[in-house]
Structures are given as C-alpha cells and as structure tokens.
Design a protein around this motif. Structure first.
Motif, short mmCIF file in Angstrom:
data_model
loop_
_atom_site.label_atom_id
_atom_site.label_comp_id
_atom_site.label_asym_id
_atom_site.label_seq_id
_atom_site.Cartn_x
_atom_site.Cartn_y
_atom_site.Cartn_z
N ARG A 26 7.51 46.26 11.37
CA ARG A 26 6.55 47.91 12.16
C ARG A 26 5.25 47.51 11.66
NH1 ARG A 26 7.75 47.13 15.44
NH2 ARG A 26 10.81 47.61 16.67
N PRO A 56 -9.25 13.24 22.20
CA PRO A 56 -10.12 13.92 21.75
C PRO A 56 -9.66 15.65 22.68
CG PRO A 56 -11.96 13.46 22.85
CD PRO A 56 -11.00 12.45 23.33
N GLN A 59 -7.89 18.22 20.46
CA GLN A 59 -8.74 18.90 19.76
C GLN A 59 -9.68 19.22 19.94
OE1 GLN A 59 -9.25 15.68 16.85
NE2 GLN A 59 -6.85 15.12 17.27
N VAL A 92 3.37 50.59 13.22
CA VAL A 92 3.47 50.57 14.39
C VAL A 92 4.07 51.95 15.56
CG1 VAL A 92 2.99 48.61 14.78
CG2 VAL A 92 4.95 48.61 14.78
N ALA A 95 2.11 54.30 16.29
CA ALA A 95 1.25 54.07 16.87
C ALA A 95 2.13 55.17 18.84
CB ALA A 95 0.69 52.97 17.39
N ARG A 96 1.78 56.09 19.40
CA ARG A 96 2.57 55.84 20.55
C ARG A 96 2.26 56.91 21.40
NH1 ARG A 96 7.03 60.14 17.48
NH2 ARG A 96 7.52 58.17 16.08
N LEU A 98 -0.58 55.29 23.16
CA LEU A 98 -1.33 54.61 24.46
C LEU A 98 -0.93 54.49 25.56
CD1 LEU A 98 0.12 51.17 22.89
CD2 LEU A 98 -2.06 52.65 22.05
N LYS A 99 -0.03 55.73 25.65
CA LYS A 99 0.00 55.82 27.31
C LYS A 99 -0.79 57.08 28.05
CE LYS A 99 4.17 58.67 29.48
NZ LYS A 99 5.63 59.05 28.70
N ALA B 82 -10.30 11.89 16.57
CA ALA B 82 -10.96 12.10 18.30
C ALA B 82 -11.06 11.62 18.33
CB ALA B 82 -11.39 13.75 17.77
N ARG B 644 7.30 54.87 34.66
CA ARG B 644 6.74 55.88 34.10
C ARG B 644 7.44 55.85 32.52
NH1 ARG B 644 3.60 61.67 36.20
NH2 ARG B 644 2.91 62.06 34.43
N HIS B 647 7.38 52.80 30.03
CA HIS B 647 6.44 53.42 29.27
C HIS B 647 6.19 54.22 28.37
CE1 HIS B 647 2.47 51.77 27.44
NE2 HIS B 647 2.01 52.92 28.28
N ALA B 648 6.95 54.16 27.29
CA ALA B 648 6.98 55.16 25.91
C ALA B 648 5.72 55.49 25.34
CB ALA B 648 7.77 54.58 25.25
N GLY B 649 4.59 54.79 25.60
CA GLY B 649 3.08 54.12 24.43
C GLY B 649 3.59 54.23 23.29
N ARG B 650 4.34 53.07 23.29
CA ARG B 650 4.28 53.39 21.40
C ARG B 650 4.23 51.28 21.12
NH1 ARG B 650 9.35 56.32 21.83
NH2 ARG B 650 10.59 54.74 22.00
N ALA B 651 3.13 51.39 20.32
CA ALA B 651 2.62 49.76 20.10
C ALA B 651 3.68 48.76 20.32
CB ALA B 651 1.49 50.44 19.26
N GLY B 652 4.64 48.86 19.12
CA GLY B 652 6.01 48.19 18.85
C GLY B 652 5.99 48.14 19.60
N ILE B 656 6.75 43.90 21.66
CA ILE B 656 7.91 43.25 22.29
C ILE B 656 8.45 42.84 22.80
CG2 ILE B 656 10.97 43.77 22.52
CD1 ILE B 656 10.96 45.26 19.89
N VAL B 659 6.53 39.93 24.19
CA VAL B 659 6.50 38.22 23.09
C VAL B 659 7.84 38.16 24.67
CG1 VAL B 659 7.91 37.30 21.83
CG2 VAL B 659 6.18 39.02 21.06
N LEU B 660 8.76 38.83 25.11
CA LEU B 660 9.44 38.53 25.71
C LEU B 660 8.80 38.06 26.89
CD1 LEU B 660 11.83 41.82 24.28
CD2 LEU B 660 12.00 38.66 24.04
N LEU B 663 7.46 34.88 26.60
CA LEU B 663 8.93 33.78 25.75
C LEU B 663 9.52 33.47 27.82
CD1 LEU B 663 10.80 34.71 23.23
CD2 LEU B 663 9.00 32.85 23.78
#
Lengths: 100, 671
Positions: A26, A56, A59, A92, A95-96, A98-99, B82, B644, B647-652, B656, B659-660, B663
């Motif tokens: 977090r 190369p 690299q 984090v 930080a809510r 961002l919306k 190289a 809408r 998107h809760a606006g939470r950075a965390g 996630i 990343v997902l 992946l």
C-alpha cells in the motif's frame, strides 16, 4: 557463463516479486520500487538473450530501457513528494481522487 | 600463485572492504541487528589492513619484474559483450595503481582505526557506529576499484562508488539540518563530474572504435589514442562548429577531475564538508576525493599530455582554488572549515602540478597531502572531542598545557603543511613550485607562479593561526570543560603517530629525494619517481630538481614569513590583527557570494522560472489540463453507468488493474 535458463528463471522470479508487490503493498514508494523491479527483470532478460546470441541489439534496448526507467523514477518520485507534501502519508489508499 | 598468467589474488584487495561493507549492510538492513562492537572493529578495520598487506605483496611482486613489464592482471569475468565491443571485469596493477592502492589501504586503515576512537561515543542513533564503518568500508572499496580498474568502465564503477560514499559520509548525521543539504550538494556537483567522465568515455570509445580499436582497456586506448589527434567533431554552429575530438575528450575528463576534488569552479560542495564527522571528512577530501581526481589525471595522462589548452585550464583552476582557499582559511573561525580550506589548497597545488606537465609531482603531492592533512584533521578531531565539541577558534586556546601528546602530533602536521625542511611537505611542495616555474605551456605562468607563492604565504599564516588559536593564548573554555580536557585514548593516538611518521618522513619516497641530505640507497630514495617513469614520463626530472635547492628554500621561506606575520599579528599586535580580520571577511563575502550567486542566477532561478511559468502555468494548467478535462467531459457524456462504477479513483486499484491487464495481454501474446 551462466546458463540462460537460470537467468530467465531468476528474472521471472524478480518479475513476480515486483508484480506481487504492486498488488499487495500500500506504500506508494514501495509500489514505485516494485514497478522498477519488474522493469529491471525484463531488462535482465533482454541482456541475457543478447549475450546468448552475441548481438548488441538487446543490450542497446536494455540501455534505452534503463534510461526510461531513470526518467520514470524521477517523475514518480516527484509525484510522490508532491503527494506526501499534500497529505503527510504515502498510503495509496489515500489517493482516491483520481476520478476527478 | 599464478593461474594462466593472471594474478587471481589481486581481486581480494577491493573485495575485502566490500565484503565488510556487505556484512554491515546485511546485519543493519536485513537482520536489523548491528554487529557487536568488537566484531565491527575487527571486520571493518581488519579488511583494509589485509588489503594493505596484499597490496604490499603485489608491490614486491611488481618490483621483482623487469621494468617494462610491470603489470599484474586479474580477469574476473566478461562484463560486457556486445558485438565487437566488450569489456572485461578485470583489475590491473601497475606501478601507478600500486602506489595508489598502497596509499588508500594504508592511510585508509589508519583512518579506520582513528575512527574507532573518534566515533566511539558519537552514536546519536544506536546503529551509528556500525553504519559509519559500513560507509568507510564502502568508500575504501570504491577507491580501490577505481585505482585497480583495467578499463574505463570498471573505473567508472569505482568513480560512481566514490561519489556515493562521499554522499553517505557527508550526510552521516542525516537528522541534522545541514548534513542532508551538504551531502546533496556534493552529490549534485559530483554528477557534473560524472557526466564529464561518461561523456569522455563515450567519445573516446566511439572515436577509437572508428579507428578499429574496440574496448576500453587502458593499454589499448593508450596505444590507440594517438590516432585520434587531428580528428574533428562537427557540432551545431551555435556550439562553435568544429571541435578537436582529442580536446573535447580531455576537457570532459578534466571536468570530472575538477568536480571530484572540489576545484574551482566546481567547489561549492566544499562548504558543507565540515558538518560531517572528522574521519568522514578525511576520507572524502584528503584520501578519496583528491586521490581519485589525481589518479584519473595520471591514468589518462596520455589524453591530457597533448592538449596544452586543457592542461592550462587545469593549472589555472588549481591556482584559483588555491587563491579562494587561501582567503577562506585565513578568515574562517570554525577550525574544521579552516582545515577543509587548507586541504582544498593542497589539492589546488596538485592540479597546478598536473597542469604544468608534472603528473608524478602531482601524484606525489597528493600522497603527502594524504599523509599530513589526515594528521591535522584527526588531531583536531581529538581536540574537538576533548573540549566537548568546541570548534570555534575564538573560543579555543591555551590547550598547550593540557594535550601533551596531541600538541606535538599537531605540530608535526603543521610543519609538514608549511614545508619545513625534511618533512614530506617540503619535498612535494618544492616539486609543485618547480613545475610551475619551469612550465612554458601555461599562459601567464608568471602570474601563476606569483599566485602560488602568495598561497604558500597564506598557508603559513593560516597554519600558524591554527596553532596559536588552539594551543596558545587565553583559554576561553568554561572551567568545568577545561578540567575535563584529556588526551584521547590509545586507539585514537596510535594512527596519529602513524600519520605523524608518514608526514615527517614521507618526503623520502618522492621525486624530490635528490635533495635528500641523508645517504640512503638510490633505490629507496628515488623510488616513486623512478617507479612511475615508464607510465608518466620523466616530467620534471631529477637533474632539474637537484639544481633547485634555491626554490625549495624559497618556498619554505615564504611560508615561514607567512607564519611569522600571523604570529606577529596575533601575538604581538592583536589590535592590528583584529582590524585586519574585520577587513578580510568583506573580501571573503565577495568570494562566497560570487560562485553561489552565479549558480543561483544562471542555473537555479531560470530553471525554477521555467518550471513554474513555462511548464506549470503554461503547459500543465492551460494545455494539458484543458485537453484532459475536455476529453474526460466528452467521455462522461457518452459512456456512463457500469464503467463509471468500476473506476473508484483509487490509485491502488488502478495499479492492480494495470498489472493484471498487462499480464493478460502478455499471456495472450505468448500463448
């Protein structure tokens, strides 16, 4: 020379650790470091294969990636400092907005 | 001992301090349990001591070889491969690096031992003792990597390590207000030098690759560099059009050397070093900073040799450092600041010698500086500790009757700095003066020479002022502090005796040993110069020096005159001295402001203005925010509902999902 499998497995582990950190942790600073870890893992694979093939290109790409990582770290840290100054925390969850 | 022609035991010279630093790192950072005090001392002071023994063995090995083949190489692994370009992670020990490695491990060990005593009670946080030794070991490792590097890339690694160690050591008391600022300053100025080093390396490597030489090993680039002379670089007309490649390369490396040893105009970081613990200051300035820079100049001397313009710039930067440092050491009242200024003056002399075409003299003066400056620093450190942290020269005084051993040790250091006959400073300073006197390639060399003499005069005054203000006159300390003033313990005094011996006798190593009045074996008396001749050329030769007794006497006489003046002003006519001291700071303010103000107005303010007005108000608020808000508004108008809510606006959460998502994309691509 280190066998390529070792390097790939090592890089994979690094990447997974980084990804897990991004999902679980977090603290924004640790998130940033985890992202760096993931990028370092992919850079490592680039270099390893470049050495395997004796060319190369990989690299060169790796050096490019390192430069981008440095720039990204600088921006990320700048955002974190601004964030910390505003809220006195690096969580984090805080930080809510961002919306908007 | 020899495995396929290489000397695999060389690697232990830098590795041992690294292992010590790593053990501290693991115990402090991962296990969170600092090593016990005894183990810390054994590990941290033992590592450089063993490295010193190995270096000594290497030196003996080296001297047994024929003169032209004196190179030991230890190839650890292939670092970079190289295409055609490659770099080995290899260590190289030739006479030059042997001298440097011996100095770093020898002097370094003494500094480590002294730090045991000086840092012993100095733990503001509970892990301070271990942390300090971790940094000292790291600094030693970085310096050894730098001097033993076989190619430019390994050297760059060491160079960066020295910068990092300086940052850590200067900022050691990071909870203080001034330490982080000072360490930041050293780091940022260091980056300018790092940029010079990197740019020089890249230009050199690319230029050589076009001539068919790939790799950055020193023997190869030394052999191939001649082909680069005469090649021009084409720059945009705004940058001056055509440049000589060899000039640009030499200039880049000169910037690196100037920044690392705090020479004018990259000396801003000197102003903060005094906040560091005394052994850290010694390590950063006297042993690693100056040594790293002069080693770079000597190692790459073939680059500088032909570029008389760059050499002239080096000499003049050194001379200006001397001038600025002279003023500073005369007016500063903090004893640590005076010592920092005194060291910077010594390093300025080193640069003058290098710029005047006498690299072996430059190296020799750097070596003797690393003998007598640590002596003064550490003696002062024990004085400061004995007086409960008193660093103000106005308040010290009258300690002659209290510190019976330290006073003599300090006096030996003071004599060496002002170049009293037979001490190490006498021989090395004489070489510098001689080089400045003989040079014809440096423009205005007459002015340079006079400036040097003025510097020597000021050095004499400053040292005498230190001596009088610390040991003589009325003691200003409060009675209870005075009653507790006592000599440091043996573990602090022992390395001081070592330094005192070196400062007194170190001159007999040097190129100036022709002046040696004692009938010592030739092999010993001329060793350093003869030892380095195959690498650095003769430079200022011994015949010159034999005929220069007059100069040596002159330089000592000038310093002695300075000392006499200081004695007269402080002791005989204090009211005159007071008036002078009130006048001098005005000059000093001028000096202190100039560089800082130039940086402030030329770099900091325009950058801030650009960031605030250009980037923030202009680009971000008007352009980016406008674009962003507009597009978001239009999206919101069309796509609402489920998306809408997601998107809760939470950075965390966003992290996630990112990343997902990546992946998922990656697994789709792979499968």
């Amino acid at each position: 020379m280190i066998p390529i499998e070792h390097v790939v497995v090592f890089a994979g582990l690094l990447f997974v650790i980084g990804a897990a950190g991004v999902i679980i942790r977090r603290n924004a600073l640790i998130l940033l470091m985890c992202v760096q870890l993931m990028m370092a893992a992919s850079t490592l694979v680039l270099v390893a294969f470049a050495r395997l093939h004796g060319e190369p290109h990989g690299q060169v790409l790796a050096v490019l990636a390192i430069v981008v990582m440095a720039a990204q770290a600088a921006i990320g840290l700048g955002v974190l400092v601004a964030f910390f100054r505003g809220r006195e925390t690096l969580d984090v969850e805080e930080a809510r907005e961002l919306k908007w | 001992m020899v495995e396929d022609g290489s000397y695999a035991w060389l690697r232990w010279i830098p590795l041992l301090p690294l292992i010590a630093a790593a053990v501290h790192g693991v115990s402090l950072g991962l296990l969170r349990r600092p090593l016990p005090r005894g183990a810390t001392i054994a590990l941290s002071a033992g590592a450089p001591a063993i490295s010193f023994v190995i270096s000594l063995v290497a030196l003996i090995e080296l001297t047994a070889m024929p003169e032209a083949e004196r190179v030991l190489v230890d190839d650890l692994f292939t670092w970079l491969a190289a295409g055609d370009f490659g770099a080995e992670f290899a260590l190289l020990l030739d006479p030059l690096s042997a001298v440097a490695a011996l100095l770093i491990t020898g002097v370094g060990s003494l500094v480590h031992v002294a730090a045991i005593g000086l840092q012993g009670e100095d733990n503001r946080d509970d892990r301070g003792f271990n942390r300090f030794f971790a940094y000292l070991n790291l600094a030693t490792f970085a310096m050894l990597t730098l001097v033993l590097a076989e190619n430019l890339l390994v050297m760059f690694l060491g160079w960066q390590g020295v910068g990092l160690a300086a940052f850590l050591l200067i900022g050691f008391w990071y909870t203080d207000e001034s330490a982080p600022r000072a360490s930041m300053q050293s780091f940022i100025i260091g980056r300018i030098g790092d940029f010079g080093f990197l740019a020089g390396t890249l230009l050199l490597t690319r230029g050589l690759a076009r001539q068919g030489v790939s790799g950055t090993a020193f023997p190869e680039i030394a052999a191939g560099f001649g082909d680069l002379i005469g090649i021009t670089l084409t720059a945009p007309p705004a940058l001056g059009g055509e440049w000589q490649l060899s000039f640009v390369i030499a200039g880049c490396f000169a910037i690196a050397a100037l920044a690392r040893s705090a020479q004018w105009p990259l000396q801003l970081w000197l102003s903060g070093i005094h906040v560091a613990p005394i052994p850290a200051g010694v390590m950063v300035l006297a042993t690693s900073g100056g040594m790293a820079a002069v080693f770079l100049l000597c190692r790459l001397y073939f680059v500088f040799e032909t570029e008389t313009d760059v050499m002239a710039i080096l000499a003049w930067c050194g001379a200006l450092t001397c001038a600025v440092g002279s003023l500073a050491m005369l007016v500063r009242t903090d004893v640590r600041k005076v010592l920092v200024a005194l060291t910077s003056v010594q390093l300025g002399l080193v640069f003058v010698a290098a710029g005047c075409g006498a690299p072996s003299v430059a190296l020799f003066h750097a070596v003797t500086t690393a003998f007598f400056m640590p002596l003064l620093f550490l003696a002062t450190g024990s004085i400061i500790r004995a007086t409960r942290g008193q660093t103000d020269l106005q308040r010290l005084g009258g300690l002659w009757d209290y510190l019976h051993r330290t006073k003599w040790l300090f006096a030996v250091g003071a004599l060496a700095v002002i170049g009293a006959p037979l001490t190490s400073g006498f021989y090395s300073r004489e070489g510098v003066i001689l080089a400045a006197n003989l040079t014809e390639s440096v423009p205005y060399n007459g002015a340079l020479y006079l400036l040097l003499l003025a510097t020597l005069f000021a050095t004499g005054s400053a040292v005498m002022r230190l001596q009088l203000r610390i040991f003589h006159g009325r003691c200003m300390l409060s009675a209870d502090v005075r009653s507790q003033v006592s000599e440091p313990d043996g573990v602090t005094l022992l390395p001081l005796y070592g330094f005192a011996f070196l400062a007194a006798m170190g001159g007999f190593l040097g190129p100036a040993a022709a002046l040696n009045p004692f009938p010592v074996e030739d092999a010993v008396s001329n060793s350093l110069a003869n030892f380095l001749i195959p690498l650095l050329g003769t430079g200022v030769s011994l015949e010159h020096q034999a005929g220069s007794v007059g100069l040596a006497v002159l330089s000592t006489f000038v310093s002695a005159a300075g000392a006499l003046l200081a004695w007269y002003l402080i002791h005989e006519r204090p009211e005159l001295g007071l008036r002078l001291r009130q006048a001098l700071p005005k000059l000093d303010v001028l000096r202190g402001l100039s560089l800082a103000a130039i940086y402030e107005w030329a770099i900091v303010r325009p950058l801030l203005w650009f960031a605030r007005v250009g980037l923030w108000a202009g680009l971000e608020l008007r352009v980016l925010d406008g674009l962003f808000r507009g597009s978001v508004r239009s999206i919101r108008a069309t796509a609402t509902g489920a998306l809408r809510a997601a998107h809760a606006g939470r950075a965390g959460d966003s992290a996630i999902w990112m990343v997902l998502g990546s992946l998922a994309i990656a697994s789709y691509l792979v499968a």
